[in-house]
Design a protein around this motif. Structure first.
Motif, PDB file in Angstrom:
ATOM      1  N   PRO A 127      33.490  33.716  48.511  1.00  0.00           N
ATOM      2  CA  PRO A 127      34.333  32.519  48.623  1.00  0.00           C
ATOM      3  C   PRO A 127      34.411  32.041  50.075  1.00  0.00           C
ATOM      4  CG  PRO A 127      35.703  34.468  48.507  1.00  0.00           C
ATOM      5  CD  PRO A 127      34.293  34.923  48.289  1.00  0.00           C
ATOM      6  N   GLU A 128      34.801  30.780  50.264  1.00  0.00           N
ATOM      7  CA  GLU A 128      34.951  30.249  51.618  1.00  0.00           C
ATOM      8  C   GLU A 128      36.276  30.688  52.237  1.00  0.00           C
ATOM      9  OE1 GLU A 128      33.824  25.897  51.675  1.00  0.00           O
ATOM     10  OE2 GLU A 128      33.363  26.449  49.600  1.00  0.00           O
TER      11      GLU A 128
ATOM     12  N   GLN B  23      44.259  23.715  43.103  1.00  0.00           N
ATOM     13  CA  GLN B  23      43.519  22.752  42.296  1.00  0.00           C
ATOM     14  C   GLN B  23      44.028  21.336  42.530  1.00  0.00           C
ATOM     15  OE1 GLN B  23      43.761  24.575  38.394  1.00  0.00           O
ATOM     16  NE2 GLN B  23      41.830  25.658  38.690  1.00  0.00           N
TER      17      GLN B  23
ATOM     18  N   THR C 229      47.005  28.886  42.129  1.00  0.00           N
ATOM     19  CA  THR C 229      45.895  28.174  41.484  1.00  0.00           C
ATOM     20  C   THR C 229      46.265  26.713  41.261  1.00  0.00           C
ATOM     21  OG1 THR C 229      45.059  30.174  40.405  1.00  0.00           O
ATOM     22  CG2 THR C 229      44.414  28.085  39.420  1.00  0.00           C
TER      23      THR C 229
ATOM     24  N   LEU D 289      31.502  37.041  44.917  1.00  0.00           N
ATOM     25  CA  LEU D 289      31.650  35.587  44.813  1.00  0.00           C
ATOM     26  C   LEU D 289      31.419  34.828  46.115  1.00  0.00           C
ATOM     27  CD1 LEU D 289      34.936  35.664  42.688  1.00  0.00           C
ATOM     28  CD2 LEU D 289      32.629  35.212  41.818  1.00  0.00           C
TER      29      LEU D 289
ATOM     30  N   HIS E 134      40.780  21.971  45.612  1.00  0.00           N
ATOM     31  CA  HIS E 134      39.974  23.180  45.844  1.00  0.00           C
ATOM     32  C   HIS E 134      39.597  23.829  44.518  1.00  0.00           C
ATOM     33  CE1 HIS E 134      40.789  22.907  50.099  1.00  0.00           C
ATOM     34  NE2 HIS E 134      42.079  22.788  49.837  1.00  0.00           N
ATOM     35  N   GLU E 135      38.609  24.705  44.584  1.00  0.00           N
ATOM     36  CA  GLU E 135      38.166  25.415  43.384  1.00  0.00           C
ATOM     37  C   GLU E 135      38.522  26.892  43.515  1.00  0.00           C
ATOM     38  OE1 GLU E 135      34.023  26.682  41.116  1.00  0.00           O
ATOM     39  OE2 GLU E 135      33.926  25.262  42.780  1.00  0.00           O
TER      40      GLU E 135
ATOM     41  N   VAL F 190      37.646  30.314  42.587  1.00  0.00           N
ATOM     42  CA  VAL F 190      36.457  30.951  42.017  1.00  0.00           C
ATOM     43  C   VAL F 190      36.747  32.324  41.435  1.00  0.00           C
ATOM     44  CG1 VAL F 190      34.764  29.664  43.364  1.00  0.00           C
ATOM     45  CG2 VAL F 190      35.717  31.770  44.306  1.00  0.00           C
TER      46      VAL F 190
ATOM     47  N   LYS G 164      35.839  26.839  47.981  1.00  0.00           N
ATOM     48  CA  LYS G 164      35.847  27.866  46.938  1.00  0.00           C
ATOM     49  C   LYS G 164      36.774  28.979  47.437  1.00  0.00           C
ATOM     50  CE  LYS G 164      31.145  27.244  45.112  1.00  0.00           C
ATOM     51  NZ  LYS G 164      31.289  25.867  44.898  1.00  0.00           N
TER      52      LYS G 164
END
Length: 120
Positions: free
Chosen positions: A47-48, A22, A18, A45, A26-27, A29, A3
């Motif tokens: 995120p990672e 993608q 993005t 959020l 990966h996402e 977020v 994320k």
């Protein structure tokens, strides 16, 4: 798959990243258009990983890195820099960023950097 939060003042750069992320599975977020919003979204959020532009209005990428690292010492942040910003990249790494990618983005280099930082 991670994320990821994208922080960049240029809409085109956020869209480019993005698409690359993608494609790499990966996402994305969240997206922020300045450093201050990036810090807010990081807290919200969790995120990672974060991709952070260096030069932005309101709050620079370096200041954002410092604030995110103060909030979460384990945050994984990759700086995005234009050519010729080596001094700023060094400062960002000293502030806690894990790696950097150079614009214009090369898909393989972006995904490599992300994999490497996620493994740490």
């Amino acid at each position: 798959m991670a994320k990821i939060l994208i922080v960049d003042d240029a809409k085109f750069m956020r869209m480019t990243l993005t698409n690359i992320l993608q494609k790499g599975g990966h996402e994305v977020v969240g997206e922020a258009e300045n450093g201050r919003r990036g810090v807010e979204l990081y807290k919200e959020l969790q995120p990672e990983l974060v991709t952070m532009d260096i030069t932005m209005p309101e709050m620079t990428g370096i200041e954002s890195v410092k604030q995110i690292k103060a909030y979460d010492p384990n945050a994984k942040i990759i700086m995005c820099s234009a050519m010729g910003q080596q001094k700023l990249v060094v400062e960002a790494i000293e502030s806690g960023a894990k790696d950097f990618i150079v614009k214009p983005f090369e898909e393989s280099r972006v995904l490599e950097a992300i994999s490497r930082v996620l493994e740490k």
